[in-house]
Design a protein around this motif. Sequence first.
Motif, short mmCIF file in Angstrom:
data_model
loop_
_atom_site.label_atom_id
_atom_site.label_comp_id
_atom_site.label_asym_id
_atom_site.label_seq_id
_atom_site.Cartn_x
_atom_site.Cartn_y
_atom_site.Cartn_z
N THR A 122 -18.54 22.91 32.03
CA THR A 122 -19.24 23.79 31.12
C THR A 122 -19.24 25.24 31.55
N SER A 123 -18.89 25.53 32.76
CA SER A 123 -18.98 26.91 33.24
C SER A 123 -17.62 27.38 33.73
N ASN A 124 -16.83 27.87 32.79
CA ASN A 124 -15.48 28.33 33.13
C ASN A 124 -15.43 29.84 33.05
N ILE A 125 -16.13 30.49 33.96
CA ILE A 125 -16.31 31.93 33.88
C ILE A 125 -15.38 32.67 34.82
N ASP A 126 -14.87 31.99 35.83
CA ASP A 126 -14.07 32.69 36.82
C ASP A 126 -12.83 33.30 36.19
N GLY A 127 -12.60 34.57 36.48
CA GLY A 127 -11.42 35.25 35.96
C GLY A 127 -10.52 35.66 37.09
N ASP A 128 -9.47 36.40 36.75
CA ASP A 128 -8.58 36.85 37.81
C ASP A 128 -9.03 38.21 38.30
N ASP A 129 -8.24 38.80 39.19
CA ASP A 129 -8.65 40.04 39.81
C ASP A 129 -8.65 41.22 38.86
N GLU A 130 -8.06 41.05 37.68
CA GLU A 130 -8.07 42.16 36.73
C GLU A 130 -9.48 42.49 36.28
N LEU A 131 -10.41 41.56 36.36
CA LEU A 131 -11.77 41.80 35.91
C LEU A 131 -12.60 42.49 36.96
N GLY A 132 -12.12 42.64 38.14
CA GLY A 132 -12.89 43.25 39.21
C GLY A 132 -12.93 42.32 40.40
N GLU A 133 -13.48 42.81 41.48
CA GLU A 133 -13.54 41.99 42.68
C GLU A 133 -14.92 42.08 43.28
N THR A 256 -18.91 49.10 44.85
CA THR A 256 -19.08 47.82 45.55
C THR A 256 -18.04 46.78 45.15
N HIS A 257 -17.82 46.62 43.85
CA HIS A 257 -16.98 45.51 43.37
C HIS A 257 -15.57 45.94 43.00
N TYR A 258 -15.15 47.12 43.41
CA TYR A 258 -13.79 47.58 43.12
C TYR A 258 -12.94 47.51 44.39
N LYS A 259 -11.65 47.24 44.22
CA LYS A 259 -10.74 47.24 45.37
C LYS A 259 -10.60 48.64 45.95
N CYS A 260 -10.39 49.61 45.06
CA CYS A 260 -10.39 51.00 45.52
C CYS A 260 -11.82 51.48 45.67
N LYS A 261 -12.04 52.35 46.63
CA LYS A 261 -13.36 52.89 46.89
C LYS A 261 -13.41 54.40 46.68
#
Length: 469
Positions: A122-133, A256-261
Motif C-alpha cells: 500500500t505504500s509505494n512512495i519511494d522514488g529515484d534520486d531525481e526527486l531529491g536525496e 539538507t536534502h540536495y546533493k549539491c550544497k
Amino acid sequence: MKKETNSNPSRCLPSPLPTLLYPLLLIILLSVIIITTYISTSYIAFTNTNDQTLIPSSIHSHISNLQTQVGHLLDQLHSESPTSNTASKYANRVLAIAVSLDNLADRLSHLYSDAPVDWNNTSNIDGDDELGEGDDGEFDDALPRNGLFGSGEIRNYTSPKPNRHGLKNFLGVEAVYPSIGLACTGAAADIGRFMSYKMYGRCPDDWIMAQKLIVAGCDPLPRRRCFARSPPHYTKPLPLNSSMWGLPGDTNILWTHYKCKSFTCLMSNNTVGKRGFFKCADCFNLSKRGWENATMDRPTSPEFTADEVLALKPTGEIRIGLDFSPTTGTFAAIMRERNVTIASATLNLGAPFSEVIASRGLLPLYLSVGSRLPFFDNTLDIIHSMLFLDGWIGVELLQYVLFDWDRILRPRGLLWIDRFFCGKDNMKLYLDEFHRLGYKKLLWRVVPKTDKDGDELFFSSVLEKPLRA
C-alpha cells in the motif's frame, strides 16, 4: 386572566416543530446507541486474522437515512425560527448529532470494507534520486491495523470542523471537511510520520518525504500545525531589477536534502548527473536567456521565440498565464519583460527550483503533474509546457492533463507545447490527442531529435482554443 396564563410564543419553537423534534431526536439517539453497540459486538465476533470484515448494507442505509433526516431538521430549524434562542440551542444539539453520525459513518468505512485490503502493498512512495536525496531511509510499508490512520493529528485534521454555534458560514455550510488526496489512504504509515510533530513547534525537515507523497498521488497533503524551518542565515531578497537574472545567496537555501550544497556546485560541469534534474542541466545558469533567438532561418529547429508567439495576438492581449515545466523561472522572466505575468508550476527535482523562482521575484506553484490546477475556468491567456510531458506519459493521463489545461484557458487563448519528444513510432499517437482538442493551429512543427539519430522526434506547436458556446 386566561390571557395571562398563555406562554410567550417568541420563547418557544413554532407549533409544528415540537411534535417533529422530540420524537426524531429520541429515535436518532436510540439508533446511534443501537448501531454503536452492534458495531462493537460484531467487530469482536467477526474479526478474523485477515482483518477483512464486511458490514451489512442495511446499516449503511440506516445511517444515510438518519443523516438525511437530521439535515432536513437543521434546515427547518434555521428557516422557521431564525431568532429563537430555543431553536438555536436545539440546532446546536442536532448539529452535534449530525457530526457524530458523520464520524460514525467515517469509522465504519475505516473498520469495514467491501473488498479485501492488501496491507502489504500500500505504500509505494519511494522514488529515484531525481526527486531529491535525504537520509530518511526506506519508508515503513506497514499500515496500522486499528483504523486507517494511526496519527492522532491526521485524525484531528480529517474530522469535520463544525462552525461555532452551528451557524452556516459564508459558503452556506455548517462544518468544514478538510481534504487530502485519495492516494493518502494507501500511504497511511507515511502520512502518520508526516503528521507526527510538536504542535506550535518547528516542523521536521522532511519536505523530501512530502514531495514523494505528492508525486505518488497523496495530493493535497494535510495541513500541519507547526512552523516551517527557515535557513539560519537568511538574507533579504535583492531588488527586482537585480534579482531577475541573478542567483540568490547560498545562505537563503536549506540544502539538507540536495546533493549539491551550493549554486556553484549546481552550475559546475564537474557535477553533471549529480546536481539535480537531468532534464534541466542548465536551469541554474540564469545568464542563459532562452526563447529570444530568432528561428526563421532554422526550419528544422523545434523552438519558437517568445516574440514569435506573442506576435500571434494583438499587443497586450496576452497578459497572464502558466508555465508547466521543470524550470527556475527563466521563461516567466522573459515573459515578464514583455508585460506578461506567468506562474511557474514545478517540483524541487533534486535541486531548489521553487526557491530560485521566488528569489527572482516570480511566482512558483508547487504542483505535480497529477494535480488539478488551482485556477478557475476560462481565466488564463496562455499555457506553456516544456519537458514535463513527453514519451513517458500514458495517453489517458495526457487526456486528463490536456482537458484541465483546456478548462482554465480562456476562449482564443494560446496553448504552447514546447519541444514535446518521443519515439518516432509513437509520435502519431500523441499528435492525435492534440488534434482531438479541436484547436486552431497557429504554429506547428515536427522535426527530428538530432541527438537520437532520427529515432526520436520533437513536436512544438502553438494552438488557439476555440470559442465553445
